[in-house]
Design a protein around this motif. Structure first.
Motif, PDB file in Angstrom:
ATOM      1  N   LEU A 196       0.822  -1.210   0.000  1.00 60.52           N
ATOM      2  CA  LEU A 196       0.000   0.000   0.000  1.00 60.52           C
ATOM      3  C   LEU A 196       0.861   1.268   0.000  1.00 60.52           C
ATOM      4  O   LEU A 196       0.456   2.301  -0.533  1.00 60.52           O
ATOM      5  CB  LEU A 196      -0.940   0.000   1.209  1.00 60.52           C
ATOM      6  N   LYS A 197       2.033   1.192   0.591  1.00 63.40           N
ATOM      7  CA  LYS A 197       2.938   2.338   0.604  1.00 63.40           C
ATOM      8  C   LYS A 197       3.383   2.690  -0.813  1.00 63.40           C
ATOM      9  O   LYS A 197       3.534   3.868  -1.168  1.00 63.40           O
ATOM     10  CB  LYS A 197       4.163   2.022   1.473  1.00 63.40           C
ATOM     11  N   ILE A 198       3.563   1.656  -1.648  1.00 56.55           N
ATOM     12  CA  ILE A 198       3.936   1.895  -3.046  1.00 56.55           C
ATOM     13  C   ILE A 198       2.817   2.664  -3.758  1.00 56.55           C
ATOM     14  O   ILE A 198       3.069   3.630  -4.487  1.00 56.55           O
ATOM     15  CB  ILE A 198       4.223   0.555  -3.752  1.00 56.55           C
ATOM     16  N   LEU A 199       1.566   2.245  -3.524  1.00 59.88           N
ATOM     17  CA  LEU A 199       0.441   2.961  -4.128  1.00 59.88           C
ATOM     18  C   LEU A 199       0.343   4.379  -3.587  1.00 59.88           C
ATOM     19  O   LEU A 199       0.055   5.326  -4.329  1.00 59.88           O
ATOM     20  CB  LEU A 199      -0.861   2.204  -3.857  1.00 59.88           C
ATOM     21  N   GLU A 200       0.592   4.539  -2.297  1.00 55.63           N
ATOM     22  CA  GLU A 200       0.555   5.869  -1.690  1.00 55.63           C
ATOM     23  C   GLU A 200       1.583   6.791  -2.340  1.00 55.63           C
ATOM     24  O   GLU A 200       1.301   7.971  -2.609  1.00 55.63           O
ATOM     25  CB  GLU A 200       0.827   5.767  -0.189  1.00 55.63           C
ATOM     26  N   ASN A 201       2.765   6.253  -2.606  1.00 51.79           N
ATOM     27  CA  ASN A 201       3.817   7.067  -3.225  1.00 51.79           C
ATOM     28  C   ASN A 201       3.425   7.542  -4.623  1.00 51.79           C
ATOM     29  O   ASN A 201       3.952   8.544  -5.115  1.00 51.79           O
ATOM     30  CB  ASN A 201       5.120   6.268  -3.296  1.00 51.79           C
ATOM     31  N   VAL A 232      -3.069   4.206 -15.493  1.00 56.53           N
ATOM     32  CA  VAL A 232      -2.785   4.199 -16.931  1.00 56.53           C
ATOM     33  C   VAL A 232      -1.310   4.409 -17.238  1.00 56.53           C
ATOM     34  O   VAL A 232      -0.708   3.673 -18.030  1.00 56.53           O
ATOM     35  CB  VAL A 232      -3.628   5.280 -17.650  1.00 56.53           C
ATOM     36  N   ASP A 233      -0.693   5.394 -16.612  1.00 60.41           N
ATOM     37  CA  ASP A 233       0.667   5.783 -16.992  1.00 60.41           C
ATOM     38  C   ASP A 233       1.771   5.106 -16.196  1.00 60.41           C
ATOM     39  O   ASP A 233       2.951   5.259 -16.524  1.00 60.41           O
ATOM     40  CB  ASP A 233       0.827   7.313 -16.857  1.00 60.41           C
ATOM     41  N   ASN A 234       1.420   4.376 -15.141  1.00 60.67           N
ATOM     42  CA  ASN A 234       2.482   3.836 -14.281  1.00 60.67           C
ATOM     43  C   ASN A 234       2.245   2.381 -13.864  1.00 60.67           C
ATOM     44  O   ASN A 234       2.745   1.947 -12.839  1.00 60.67           O
ATOM     45  CB  ASN A 234       2.662   4.712 -13.041  1.00 60.67           C
ATOM     46  N   LYS A 235       1.500   1.653 -14.679  1.00 56.06           N
ATOM     47  CA  LYS A 235       1.180   0.264 -14.345  1.00 56.06           C
ATOM     48  C   LYS A 235       2.432  -0.593 -14.200  1.00 56.06           C
ATOM     49  O   LYS A 235       2.607  -1.307 -13.216  1.00 56.06           O
ATOM     50  CB  LYS A 235       0.253  -0.315 -15.410  1.00 56.06           C
ATOM     51  N   LYS A 287       4.142  -2.304 -10.823  1.00 51.55           N
ATOM     52  CA  LYS A 287       4.361  -3.754 -10.807  1.00 51.55           C
ATOM     53  C   LYS A 287       5.806  -4.076 -10.447  1.00 51.55           C
ATOM     54  O   LYS A 287       6.081  -4.952  -9.605  1.00 51.55           O
ATOM     55  CB  LYS A 287       4.001  -4.347 -12.164  1.00 51.55           C
ATOM     56  N   ASN A 288       6.739  -3.373 -11.052  1.00 55.34           N
ATOM     57  CA  ASN A 288       8.160  -3.602 -10.778  1.00 55.34           C
ATOM     58  C   ASN A 288       8.514  -3.240  -9.337  1.00 55.34           C
ATOM     59  O   ASN A 288       9.316  -3.937  -8.688  1.00 55.34           O
ATOM     60  CB  ASN A 288       9.025  -2.794 -11.749  1.00 55.34           C
ATOM     61  N   GLU A 289       7.937  -2.174  -8.826  1.00 50.27           N
ATOM     62  CA  GLU A 289       8.225  -1.763  -7.447  1.00 50.27           C
ATOM     63  C   GLU A 289       7.696  -2.786  -6.447  1.00 50.27           C
ATOM     64  O   GLU A 289       8.334  -3.062  -5.422  1.00 50.27           O
ATOM     65  CB  GLU A 289       7.625  -0.378  -7.173  1.00 50.27           C
ATOM     66  N   ILE A 290       6.507  -3.331  -6.721  1.00 48.45           N
ATOM     67  CA  ILE A 290       5.948  -4.364  -5.841  1.00 48.45           C
ATOM     68  C   ILE A 290       6.838  -5.607  -5.854  1.00 48.45           C
ATOM     69  O   ILE A 290       7.134  -6.196  -4.799  1.00 48.45           O
ATOM     70  CB  ILE A 290       4.508  -4.719  -6.256  1.00 48.45           C
ATOM     71  N   CYS A 291       7.279  -5.997  -7.057  1.00 54.82           N
ATOM     72  CA  CYS A 291       8.164  -7.168  -7.170  1.00 54.82           C
ATOM     73  C   CYS A 291       9.454  -6.958  -6.378  1.00 54.82           C
ATOM     74  O   CYS A 291       9.921  -7.856  -5.662  1.00 54.82           O
ATOM     75  CB  CYS A 291       8.488  -7.441  -8.632  1.00 54.82           C
ATOM     76  N   ILE A 298      -1.819  -7.737 -12.993  1.00 54.83           N
ATOM     77  CA  ILE A 298      -2.602  -6.503 -12.981  1.00 54.83           C
ATOM     78  C   ILE A 298      -3.605  -6.594 -14.127  1.00 54.83           C
ATOM     79  O   ILE A 298      -3.218  -6.696 -15.294  1.00 54.83           O
ATOM     80  CB  ILE A 298      -1.704  -5.260 -13.128  1.00 54.83           C
ATOM     81  N   GLU A 299      -4.885  -6.579 -13.772  1.00 52.62           N
ATOM     82  CA  GLU A 299      -5.943  -6.816 -14.756  1.00 52.62           C
ATOM     83  C   GLU A 299      -6.949  -5.671 -14.759  1.00 52.62           C
ATOM     84  O   GLU A 299      -7.497  -5.301 -13.706  1.00 52.62           O
ATOM     85  CB  GLU A 299      -6.654  -8.135 -14.442  1.00 52.62           C
ATOM     86  N   ASP A 300      -7.205  -5.121 -15.935  1.00 49.90           N
ATOM     87  CA  ASP A 300      -8.199  -4.065 -16.095  1.00 49.90           C
ATOM     88  C   ASP A 300      -9.567  -4.679 -16.410  1.00 49.90           C
ATOM     89  O   ASP A 300      -9.719  -5.890 -16.531  1.00 49.90           O
ATOM     90  CB  ASP A 300      -7.795  -3.123 -17.232  1.00 49.90           C
ATOM     91  N   GLY A 301     -10.581  -3.794 -16.543  1.00 49.92           N
ATOM     92  CA  GLY A 301     -11.893  -4.246 -17.003  1.00 49.92           C
ATOM     93  C   GLY A 301     -12.809  -4.807 -15.934  1.00 49.92           C
ATOM     94  O   GLY A 301     -13.685  -5.623 -16.223  1.00 49.92           O
ATOM     95  N   LEU A 302     -12.618  -4.363 -14.695  1.00 46.14           N
ATOM     96  CA  LEU A 302     -13.478  -4.847 -13.606  1.00 46.14           C
ATOM     97  C   LEU A 302     -14.594  -3.840 -13.340  1.00 46.14           C
ATOM     98  O   LEU A 302     -14.369  -2.634 -13.317  1.00 46.14           O
ATOM     99  CB  LEU A 302     -12.658  -5.049 -12.332  1.00 46.14           C
TER     100      LEU A 302
END
Length: 438
Positions: free
Chosen positions: A318-323, A348-351, A355-359, A369-373
């Motif tokens: 969640l900290k990654i998303l916060e950043n 859109v611009d940082n998917k 993903k790389n930061e979480i890894c 990471i899946e769109d269309g929900l």
């Protein structure tokens, strides 16, 4: 004596015929004492709202272009209302002042607020009520937020001196005296503020619909009107996009326990929707109160063995998303899985970056990471006492051959949220509605 505060939207005050309907509603009950007016809205689908015309005038002036033609439309609109109501009243000096202000590049908030200001002056004259300008009565702090405490004090003391009054919606003023507006639809907020300031018994919000509907009429054919809904239920449905009034307008009256009645100016005999602080779950003949949904969500799905024993795993993600300034919507979890639902527009611009930061940070076994929900909320205080509600939701979805991709239920037990593919969104809404209502 009972006190009612009434707010009338732009469609309710679009022309002289609508003014007459509004006056009849107000005069029908002695308790209807304080009126909040919006700027004239559209008279038909091809018409323009006065606020839009004012905005166009402002933009033209910023380009140093002539505004005479467009401002003439504004003058003609108000003058026609005055003439058809047969009022001995003129806005000539006001028009001159506003036009001069536009040419002199006075702040945009001031210009945009003039529709409410002028319409309220006409309505006050037509009703024989006092006119009270919202300027210097509805107060904003230096950071642009409403100064609730001082507004309650100033407005409350003033309105005690006026048995009946019309107050323009949508704006107030900063500490330096400059006009400050709420966001579009802000007249709802003004009505709520006035209702709290006078300790009203009811806040009536008059518009062009007979209350809040149980589902989106663009998706479900002729959904029923919600007779009674609690603030908590409304909040759940509003989050999913079900709107009937400005969301910020809920809080002032909610804190004071003042009910809101959504009514239809064109069908005043309809009872509309009553929004209340509390209602017993057994005092409803419906299991659900409403259904609402939204598309445009993205799922970040993470799997890692022994995730549940890794202290701080969720916080790190969640900290990654916060950043990246991305709030989460929902977090359904398992022992070794974690899914985070976020707004797709924010990804859109940082998917790939996220993903790389979480890894790198938590080293997951799998990350997708899946769109269309699409997410759908089934909300109702009747669900608390009713057994088998969740089964009915999922049974109906199953019969429609729709795959459920996410499930979440709030601790209050008044809502069940499910996630489905966007392609199944409308069918899912219709299916659930039919299961509970038809």
């Amino acid at each position: 004596m009972e006190i009612k505060v009434l707010k009338f939207g732009g469609s309710s005050l679009a022309d002289s015929n609508q003014f007459k309907k509004v006056a009849a509603i107000i005069k029908s009950k002695d308790s209807r004492r304080y009126i909040i007016a919006s700027a004239p809205g559209k008279r038909d689908s091809g018409d323009q709202k006065i606020t839009d015309l004012l905005y166009e005038s402002y933009i033209l002036s910023q380009k140093n272009e002539d505004i005479d033609e467009i401002f003439k439309k504004i003058e003609d609109r108000f003058n026609r209302i005055i003439e058809e109501l047969e009022l001995d009243f003129s806005l000539k000096d006001e028009f001159k002042k506003i036009k001069s202000s536009i040419y002199n590049h006075i702040g945009m908030d001031y210009i945009l607020s003039r529709g409410e200001y002028l319409n309220s002056m006409i309505l006050a004259k037509y009703l024989g009520y006092d006119f009270i300008d919202a300027e210097k009565r509805i107060l904003f702090s230096e950071d642009g937020t409403l100064d609730r405490q001082n507004t309650d004090l100033v407005l409350g003391e003033l309105l005690k001196k006026h048995k009946r009054a019309v107050i323009p919606g949508f704006y107030g003023s900063m500490s330096d005296g400059t006009i400050k507006t709420f966001s579009r639809g802000g007249s709802d907020i003004t009505g709520s503020i006035v209702a709290r300031a006078v300790e009203a018994d009811v806040y009536e919000n008059w518009t062009d619909v007979s209350g809040m509907l149980m589902a989106d009429p663009r998706c479900v054919e002729e959904p029923k009107v919600i007779d009674l809904i609690t603030y908590k239920e409304l909040r759940e449905l509003s989050y999913m996009g079900a709107t009937i009034m400005h969301e910020e307008a809920i809080f002032p009256v909610k804190q004071s326990g003042i009910p809101i009645n959504i009514r239809n100016t064109n069908l005043p005999e309809d009872k509309g929707t009553m929004i209340v602080a509390k209602a017993r779950s057994e005092n409803t003949d419906r299991i659900i109160t409403g259904i609402a949904g939204r598309t445009g969500f993205t799922t970040i799905h993470i799997e890692k063995d022994m995730m549940n024993q890794e202290v701080g795993f969720g916080r790190k993600v969640l900290k990654i998303l916060e950043n990246h300034s991305i709030p989460f919507e929902h977090i359904p979890t398992g022992i070794d899985t974690m899914s985070i639902i976020v707004n797709s527009n924010l990804m859109v611009d940082n998917k790939e970056v996220i993903k790389n930061e979480i890894c790198k940070t938590v080293n997951p076994d799998i990350i997708d990471i899946e769109d269309g929900l699409a997410m759908i909320a089934v909300v109702g205080r009747g669900m608390v006492e009713e057994k088998g509600t969740a089964m009915k939701v999922f049974s109906s979805i199953n019969k429609a051959s729709i795959n459920v991709k996410m499930i979440d239920q709030g601790s209050s037990e008044i809502n069940i949220i499910i996630g489905v593919d966007e392609k199944d969104y409308i069918l899912a809404l219709r299916t659930i509605y039919s299961e509970f209502v038809e």
